[in-house]
Write an enzyme that holds these catalytic residues in place. Structure first.
Site, PDB file in Angstrom:
ATOM      1  N   MET A  92       0.806  -1.218   0.000  1.00 31.08           N
ATOM      2  CA  MET A  92       0.000   0.000   0.000  1.00 31.08           C
ATOM      3  C   MET A  92       0.842   1.272   0.000  1.00 31.08           C
ATOM      4  O   MET A  92       0.312   2.367  -0.182  1.00 31.08           O
ATOM      5  CB  MET A  92      -0.920   0.029   1.224  1.00 31.08           C
ATOM      6  CG  MET A  92      -2.102  -0.911   1.153  1.00 31.08           C
ATOM      7  SD  MET A  92      -3.110  -0.664  -0.328  1.00 31.08           S
ATOM      8  CE  MET A  92      -3.512   1.069  -0.199  1.00 31.08           C
ATOM      9  N   TYR A  93       2.136   1.155   0.258  1.00 27.34           N
ATOM     10  CA  TYR A  93       2.981   2.356   0.376  1.00 27.34           C
ATOM     11  C   TYR A  93       3.239   3.006  -0.965  1.00 27.34           C
ATOM     12  O   TYR A  93       3.248   2.333  -1.982  1.00 27.34           O
ATOM     13  CB  TYR A  93       4.320   1.990   1.025  1.00 27.34           C
ATOM     14  CG  TYR A  93       4.238   1.631   2.489  1.00 27.34           C
ATOM     15  CD1 TYR A  93       3.063   1.804   3.224  1.00 27.34           C
ATOM     16  CD2 TYR A  93       5.344   1.095   3.157  1.00 27.34           C
ATOM     17  CE1 TYR A  93       3.005   1.464   4.565  1.00 27.34           C
ATOM     18  CE2 TYR A  93       5.290   0.762   4.503  1.00 27.34           C
ATOM     19  CZ  TYR A  93       4.120   0.946   5.195  1.00 27.34           C
ATOM     20  OH  TYR A  93       4.064   0.616   6.529  1.00 27.34           O
TER      21      TYR A  93
END
Length: 234
Positions: A92-93
């Site tokens: 998700m980063y």
């Protein structure tokens, strides 16, 4: 599969050290020594796994949003030249998460890794938990869940972005089931939902990527000990 290793907890912070204590109780006096402090670069075993990691782990979630690729490389080199060997990323980063920037953190790590000895680095990443706001991370565009198929898809994509053929530590970023997270103060029964992915299926997904040689060890990131203990077997 030995699911005991799922009790290992790895929440990385950007060079924020976690203190470690040793307590030695005298046989007769039952006295306890003061906690012994470890330095950032000291090595410890990660849970019940064979992974040996620095006490401090380098967090990466700002790379691609608040930090450029050059800044990410500078931070990586500084940390690992100093003696750290452990970093943590996630599919998700960077954060705040967005479709346009998703995966940039991994790509910045990949471009740095090309000039490193991969065997000297313990690389952790995370598969996303339940989510309807981040469906862009899945090819199908479906709700993000911790299913066997989505675990495999997540791992394959992470390996490609990171430019490596294995992940040392794969964590469930947050649970598939409802729990109050990311600022929520209390459990709200109104947010409970049906159809949670069973722990057995989650374990089968982890087992498959481990047997395929894509992952060394499984773990949890943001979870509650009382609930996550159900994953462990005697």
């Amino acid at each position: 599969m030995n699911a005991r290793t799922l009790a290992t907890h790895s929440r990385a912070a950007a060079i924020a050290c976690n203190g470690a204590t040793r307590r030695l109780v005298a046989t007769r006096a039952a006295s306890v020594e003061a906690p012994a402090k470890l330095s950032a670069t000291d090595r410890v075993k990660l849970g019940t796994s064979d992974l040996e990691v620095s006490v401090c782990c380098l967090g990466t979630m700002t790379w691609g949003k608040q930090n450029t690729e050059a800044e990410a490389h500078e931070q990586l080199s500084y940390a690992f030249d100093y003696g750290l060997n452990f970093m943590d990323t996630a599919e998700m980063y960077p954060v705040p998460p967005a479709k346009e920037t998703q995966g940039l953190t991994d790509r910045y790590i990949s471009s740095w890794l090309k000039d490193q000895n991969r065997g000297n680095i313990v690389l952790a990443t995370k598969v996303a938990g339940y989510g309807t706001h981040n469906t862009y991370v899945r090819d199908s565009g479906e709700t993000v869940r911790v299913t066997r198929d989505q675990i495999i898809e997540s791992v394959d994509k992470s390996l490609k972005r990171l430019g490596t053929d294995y992940i040392d530590l794969l964590q469930i970023h947050w649970p598939d089931r409802y729990v109050p997270l990311f600022g929520a103060a209390a459990y709200d029964i109104a947010n409970e939902r049906e159809g949670d992915v069973p722990f057995d299926e989650q374990l089968r997904g982890f087992e498959e990527v481990i047997k395929a040689g894509k992952v060394v060890g499984p773990s949890l990131s943001t979870d509650y000990a009382a609930d996550s203990s159900e994953i462990c077997v005697p």
